[in-house]
Scaffold this active site. Structure first.
Site, PDB file in Angstrom:
ATOM      1  N   HIS A  32       9.956  39.799   3.008  1.00 52.93           N
ATOM      2  CA  HIS A  32       8.511  39.613   3.045  1.00 52.93           C
ATOM      3  C   HIS A  32       7.858  40.869   3.620  1.00 52.93           C
ATOM      4  O   HIS A  32       8.528  41.779   4.077  1.00 52.93           O
ATOM      5  CB  HIS A  32       8.150  38.480   4.012  1.00 52.93           C
ATOM      6  CG  HIS A  32       8.796  37.171   3.754  1.00 52.93           C
ATOM      7  ND1 HIS A  32       8.162  36.150   3.101  1.00 52.93           N
ATOM      8  CD2 HIS A  32      10.020  36.685   4.105  1.00 52.93           C
ATOM      9  CE1 HIS A  32       8.955  35.080   3.055  1.00 52.93           C
ATOM     10  NE2 HIS A  32      10.087  35.390   3.658  1.00 52.93           N
ATOM     11  N   GLU A 119      10.849  39.759   7.645  1.00 53.60           N
ATOM     12  CA  GLU A 119       9.521  40.347   7.461  1.00 53.60           C
ATOM     13  C   GLU A 119       9.586  41.841   7.767  1.00 53.60           C
ATOM     14  O   GLU A 119      10.162  42.254   8.775  1.00 53.60           O
ATOM     15  CB  GLU A 119       8.503  39.716   8.421  1.00 53.60           C
ATOM     16  CG  GLU A 119       8.209  38.270   8.174  1.00 53.60           C
ATOM     17  CD  GLU A 119       7.120  38.026   7.135  1.00 53.60           C
ATOM     18  OE1 GLU A 119       6.609  38.998   6.531  1.00 53.60           O
ATOM     19  OE2 GLU A 119       6.781  36.848   6.937  1.00 53.60           O
ATOM     20  N   HIS A 158       9.627  37.630  -1.513  1.00 57.54           N
ATOM     21  CA  HIS A 158       8.826  36.411  -1.504  1.00 57.54           C
ATOM     22  C   HIS A 158       8.157  36.224  -2.871  1.00 57.54           C
ATOM     23  O   HIS A 158       8.013  35.110  -3.367  1.00 57.54           O
ATOM     24  CB  HIS A 158       7.782  36.508  -0.388  1.00 57.54           C
ATOM     25  CG  HIS A 158       7.256  35.193   0.063  1.00 57.54           C
ATOM     26  ND1 HIS A 158       6.239  35.099   0.983  1.00 57.54           N
ATOM     27  CD2 HIS A 158       7.573  33.920  -0.246  1.00 57.54           C
ATOM     28  CE1 HIS A 158       5.967  33.830   1.212  1.00 57.54           C
ATOM     29  NE2 HIS A 158       6.758  33.086   0.468  1.00 57.54           N
ATOM     30  N   ASP A 168       4.438  39.689  -1.977  1.00 50.47           N
ATOM     31  CA  ASP A 168       5.199  40.573  -1.088  1.00 50.47           C
ATOM     32  C   ASP A 168       6.703  40.533  -1.379  1.00 50.47           C
ATOM     33  O   ASP A 168       7.192  39.529  -1.878  1.00 50.47           O
ATOM     34  CB  ASP A 168       4.911  40.216   0.378  1.00 50.47           C
ATOM     35  CG  ASP A 168       5.249  38.770   0.746  1.00 50.47           C
ATOM     36  OD1 ASP A 168       4.812  37.851   0.040  1.00 50.47           O
ATOM     37  OD2 ASP A 168       5.959  38.570   1.749  1.00 50.47           O
TER      38      ASP A 168
END
Length: 191
Positions: A32, A119, A158, A168
């Site tokens: 992400h 992330e 994602h 993303d």
């Protein structure tokens, strides 16, 4: 038993997680991006990190107008890789982080059940840093060793598991370079 924390990480604790379904195999890695406020990154040496506050349920809604719009959300990821390559872990890998939302991979719904979410501090359209790619490769290689069901074809963005909702890590993420770096790391560790 798998190690619950990755090496060389700063461990933080998010309340936004729970137990995976019994007998679930961790088999997908989802990449992400996040920046808070949108398009802004943590400055070197900063002690206050809105992403950290957000994942821990402590976001100050008065710190930026955008924060009031998202303060009700209960989300997390297993790890965040900052622009400088530092890795902070929020959820033990054996637990389910709330990162994928409504999602589907390989015919299965609810990707949070069987995935790990990483992330990258970034946006869809700004290049990620060399340090982030290096840390992501290292972390991914380690995860693949811990969870052999995560294979090269089960590392996705994602955008791939929620294409109607998410974009993303976006066009700025260099999948070709990342996969080449990862293959080289795998080759090196097996020679």
């Amino acid at each position: 038993m798998h190690r619950v924390n990755a090496p060389e990480t700063i461990v933080r604790h998010s309340p936004h997680c729970d137990q995976r379904p019994d007998g679930e195999t961790i088999s997908v890695l989802v990449i992400h991006n996040i920046s808070l406020p949108p398009g802004q990154f943590v400055q070197p040496g900063a002690t206050k990190r809105p992403i950290d506050d957000f994942f821990r349920g402590e976001l100050d809604i008065n710190a930026h107008p955008f924060f009031a719009d998202i303060s009700h959300l209960r989300v997390s990821a297993h790890c965040v890789i900052w622009r400088d390559g530092g890795i902070w872990q929020y959820v033990p890998f054996e637990h389910r982080a709330w990162h994928a939302g409504v999602s589907r991979f390989d015919g299965r719904e609810q990707c949070n059940d069987f995935s790990i979410g990483i992330e990258l501090e970034g946006t869809d359209d700004l290049p990620y840093t060399t340090e982030q790619y290096t840390s992501l490769v290292s972390l991914t290689r380690w995860l693949m060793q811990q969870y052999p069901a995560i294979t090269l074809d089960r590392i996705v963005g994602h955008e791939h598991i929620a294409p109607e909702r998410k974009t993303d890590p976006g066009p700025a993420f260099d999948w070709t370079m990342f996969r080449a770096m990862l293959r080289a790391a795998i080759q090196e560790s097996t020679s």
